[in-house]
Design a protein around this motif. Structure first.
Motif, PDB file in Angstrom:
ATOM      1  N   ASP A 198      -5.179   7.789   4.700  1.00 28.43           N
ATOM      2  CA  ASP A 198      -6.395   7.013   4.947  1.00 28.43           C
ATOM      3  C   ASP A 198      -6.828   6.165   3.760  1.00 28.43           C
ATOM      4  O   ASP A 198      -7.795   5.405   3.854  1.00 28.43           O
ATOM      5  N   HIS A 199      -6.103   6.252   2.642  1.00 25.32           N
ATOM      6  CA  HIS A 199      -6.453   5.475   1.452  1.00 25.32           C
ATOM      7  C   HIS A 199      -5.378   4.467   1.045  1.00 25.32           C
ATOM      8  O   HIS A 199      -5.638   3.635   0.177  1.00 25.32           O
ATOM      9  N   VAL A 200      -4.185   4.537   1.658  1.00 25.30           N
ATOM     10  CA  VAL A 200      -3.089   3.713   1.146  1.00 25.30           C
ATOM     11  C   VAL A 200      -2.320   2.919   2.195  1.00 25.30           C
ATOM     12  O   VAL A 200      -1.572   1.999   1.846  1.00 25.30           O
ATOM     13  N   VAL A 201      -2.457   3.247   3.473  1.00 31.63           N
ATOM     14  CA  VAL A 201      -1.524   2.692   4.442  1.00 31.63           C
ATOM     15  C   VAL A 201      -1.730   1.190   4.685  1.00 31.63           C
ATOM     16  O   VAL A 201      -0.879   0.530   5.284  1.00 31.63           O
ATOM     17  N   GLY A 202      -2.812   0.627   4.158  1.00 29.65           N
ATOM     18  CA  GLY A 202      -3.049  -0.800   4.301  1.00 29.65           C
ATOM     19  C   GLY A 202      -2.539  -1.652   3.155  1.00 29.65           C
ATOM     20  O   GLY A 202      -2.881  -2.842   3.064  1.00 29.65           O
ATOM     21  N   LEU A 203      -1.690  -1.085   2.276  1.00 30.41           N
ATOM     22  CA  LEU A 203      -1.231  -1.851   1.113  1.00 30.41           C
ATOM     23  C   LEU A 203      -0.579  -3.174   1.496  1.00 30.41           C
ATOM     24  O   LEU A 203      -0.789  -4.188   0.831  1.00 30.41           O
ATOM     25  N   ASP A 204       0.202  -3.179   2.566  1.00 29.44           N
ATOM     26  CA  ASP A 204       0.903  -4.416   2.910  1.00 29.44           C
ATOM     27  C   ASP A 204      -0.020  -5.454   3.524  1.00 29.44           C
ATOM     28  O   ASP A 204       0.357  -6.628   3.654  1.00 29.44           O
ATOM     29  N   GLU A 221       4.177   7.743  -8.149  1.00 29.26           N
ATOM     30  CA  GLU A 221       5.483   8.193  -7.664  1.00 29.26           C
ATOM     31  C   GLU A 221       5.501   8.299  -6.148  1.00 29.26           C
ATOM     32  O   GLU A 221       6.462   7.887  -5.484  1.00 29.26           O
ATOM     33  N   ALA A 222       4.425   8.833  -5.576  1.00 29.04           N
ATOM     34  CA  ALA A 222       4.345   8.959  -4.120  1.00 29.04           C
ATOM     35  C   ALA A 222       4.329   7.587  -3.450  1.00 29.04           C
ATOM     36  O   ALA A 222       4.998   7.369  -2.434  1.00 29.04           O
ATOM     37  N   LEU A 223       3.567   6.644  -4.005  1.00 33.13           N
ATOM     38  CA  LEU A 223       3.500   5.308  -3.426  1.00 33.13           C
ATOM     39  C   LEU A 223       4.849   4.605  -3.481  1.00 33.13           C
ATOM     40  O   LEU A 223       5.232   3.897  -2.544  1.00 33.13           O
ATOM     41  N   MET A 231       6.779   5.933  -0.605  1.00 28.68           N
ATOM     42  CA  MET A 231       6.241   5.522   0.687  1.00 28.68           C
ATOM     43  C   MET A 231       6.473   4.042   0.966  1.00 28.68           C
ATOM     44  O   MET A 231       6.678   3.631   2.104  1.00 28.68           O
ATOM     45  N   PHE A 232       6.408   3.224  -0.099  1.00 25.49           N
ATOM     46  CA  PHE A 232       6.477   1.766   0.049  1.00 25.49           C
ATOM     47  C   PHE A 232       7.566   1.193  -0.857  1.00 25.49           C
ATOM     48  O   PHE A 232       7.358   0.212  -1.569  1.00 25.49           O
ATOM     49  N   ARG A 233       8.752   1.780  -0.782  1.00 27.54           N
ATOM     50  CA  ARG A 233       9.844   1.347  -1.649  1.00 27.54           C
ATOM     51  C   ARG A 233      10.147  -0.146  -1.452  1.00 27.54           C
ATOM     52  O   ARG A 233      10.468  -0.861  -2.393  1.00 27.54           O
ATOM     53  N   TYR A 234      10.049  -0.625  -0.211  1.00 28.16           N
ATOM     54  CA  TYR A 234      10.359  -2.022   0.053  1.00 28.16           C
ATOM     55  C   TYR A 234       9.380  -2.973  -0.644  1.00 28.16           C
ATOM     56  O   TYR A 234       9.703  -4.134  -0.918  1.00 28.16           O
ATOM     57  N   ILE A 235       8.167  -2.482  -0.957  1.00 33.06           N
ATOM     58  CA  ILE A 235       7.209  -3.288  -1.706  1.00 33.06           C
ATOM     59  C   ILE A 235       7.519  -3.241  -3.196  1.00 33.06           C
ATOM     60  O   ILE A 235       7.704  -4.275  -3.848  1.00 33.06           O
ATOM     61  N   PHE A 236       7.599  -2.032  -3.734  1.00 28.41           N
ATOM     62  CA  PHE A 236       7.669  -1.893  -5.183  1.00 28.41           C
ATOM     63  C   PHE A 236       9.058  -2.159  -5.756  1.00 28.41           C
ATOM     64  O   PHE A 236       9.189  -2.468  -6.943  1.00 28.41           O
ATOM     65  N   ALA A 293       6.967  -9.045   1.389  1.00 25.87           N
ATOM     66  CA  ALA A 293       6.024  -7.961   1.119  1.00 25.87           C
ATOM     67  C   ALA A 293       5.014  -8.356   0.045  1.00 25.87           C
ATOM     68  O   ALA A 293       5.195  -9.332  -0.690  1.00 25.87           O
ATOM     69  N   SER A 294       3.948  -7.574  -0.054  1.00 26.48           N
ATOM     70  CA  SER A 294       2.949  -7.782  -1.092  1.00 26.48           C
ATOM     71  C   SER A 294       3.584  -7.668  -2.476  1.00 26.48           C
ATOM     72  O   SER A 294       4.470  -6.835  -2.702  1.00 26.48           O
ATOM     73  N   LEU A 295       3.118  -8.495  -3.414  1.00 25.56           N
ATOM     74  CA  LEU A 295       3.623  -8.461  -4.792  1.00 25.56           C
ATOM     75  C   LEU A 295       2.748  -7.508  -5.607  1.00 25.56           C
ATOM     76  O   LEU A 295       1.800  -7.925  -6.282  1.00 25.56           O
ATOM     77  N   LEU A 296       3.058  -6.230  -5.505  1.00 25.03           N
ATOM     78  CA  LEU A 296       2.265  -5.202  -6.168  1.00 25.03           C
ATOM     79  C   LEU A 296       3.079  -4.543  -7.278  1.00 25.03           C
ATOM     80  O   LEU A 296       4.270  -4.264  -7.109  1.00 25.03           O
ATOM     81  N   ASP A 297       2.423  -4.285  -8.410  1.00 23.61           N
ATOM     82  CA  ASP A 297       3.062  -3.613  -9.545  1.00 23.61           C
ATOM     83  C   ASP A 297       2.316  -2.317  -9.835  1.00 23.61           C
ATOM     84  O   ASP A 297       1.093  -2.327 -10.015  1.00 23.61           O
TER      85      ASP A 297
END
Length: 266
Positions: free
Chosen positions: A82-88, A111-113, A116-121, A128-132
């Motif tokens: 409920d806190h992370v699934v909207g990252l993209d 590490e968990a993120l 979960m979102f390997r294709y982003i990071f 995908a979103s450009l997140l660091d």
């Protein structure tokens, strides 16, 4: 600072799917609670700095509803759905500005993120979103992605949520702590002088990983904040009734509440 509480509800959101309780069927808009998150705009001498706190499953809806058009950094309190699934859903923010957005979080959550979102990071999907990821081990500075001299200092706060810690934050006279089951003495000391506190408060009844209203009120009294607003509220709580029962200085938050806080320096 201007702080907009984009969502104030627990992990299911309110109304809850398939529930016809009095709160879920309520016509009071304050009883409709999207998943908990907030948007902070720090007004600095160099310009505004936009800090998003969490991006859950309702982030797109929240951003459209409240006009969130810029994010300079994202703070992720912890890795629950409920806190992370909207990252993209941050992707449109890169259409005109390709500068990456830093994601500040605890090392365990980073590490968990990544998992979960390997294709982003890992940058394996070009759309995908450009997140660091930036694991937090002390105070950090958030800078504007578009203004050269706009920046704000953030003090991290760590508190337990069951068997692990979550990340809270303090910016000047404002502090934010959601999904906490207790607030240790060292965190209370770090909150000295805070004027506006947004704090976890699930319900009146005990819960193993969240503060009750009574526990939250005790923290508020110990900290001495002028205003304390309770978030992550469940569907057993009627806003009007619960808000009226809280002690002076402690209020039940609601979606869309805007808080004005003087000063960005601690």
């Amino acid at each position: 600072m201007t702080v907009t509480l984009l969502g104030t509800g627990t992990s299911t959101g309110v109304p809850v799917i398939g529930c016809d309780c009095a709160v879920c069927a309520s016509s009071d808009p304050r009883d409709a609670r999207l998943r908990t998150s907030a948007h902070v705009v720090a007004h600095t001498e160099g310009g505004d700095v936009h800090l998003q706190i969490d991006a859950g499953p309702d982030f797109r809806q929240q951003a459209l509803r409240h006009g969130v058009a810029a994010v300079d950094a994202l703070v992720v309190t912890h890795e629950h759905f409920d806190h992370v699934v909207g990252l993209d859903d941050l992707r449109p923010l890169f259409f005109r500005n390709r500068a990456p957005i830093p994601v500040y979080t605890l090392p365990r959550t980073a590490e968990a993120l990544h998992g979960m979102f390997r294709y982003i990071f890992d940058r394996t999907y070009p759309g995908a979103s450009l997140l660091d990821l930036h694991p937090v081990d002390g105070p950090f500075s958030v800078s504007s992605r578009s203004l050269e001299h706009a920046a704000v200092e953030v003090t991290p706060l760590r508190a337990p949520h069951g068997s692990f810690e979550v990340l809270g934050l303090r910016i000047g006279a404002f502090a934010y702590l959601t999904d906490v089951g207790e607030v240790p003495g060292e965190v209370r000391a770090a909150l000295a002088g805070v004027e506006v506190l947004v704090l976890d408060g699930l319900r009146p009844e005990p819960h193993p990983t969240h503060l009750t209203f009574t526990e939250a009120a005790e923290v508020a009294a110990a900290v001495g904040a002028r205003e304390t607003w309770l978030v992550h509220v469940t569907h057993s709580v009627t806003h009007a009734e619960a808000d009226a029962s809280l002690p002076a200085g402690v209020r039940l938050a609601y979606d869309g509440l805007v808080l004005e806080v003087a000063g960005t320096e601690a």
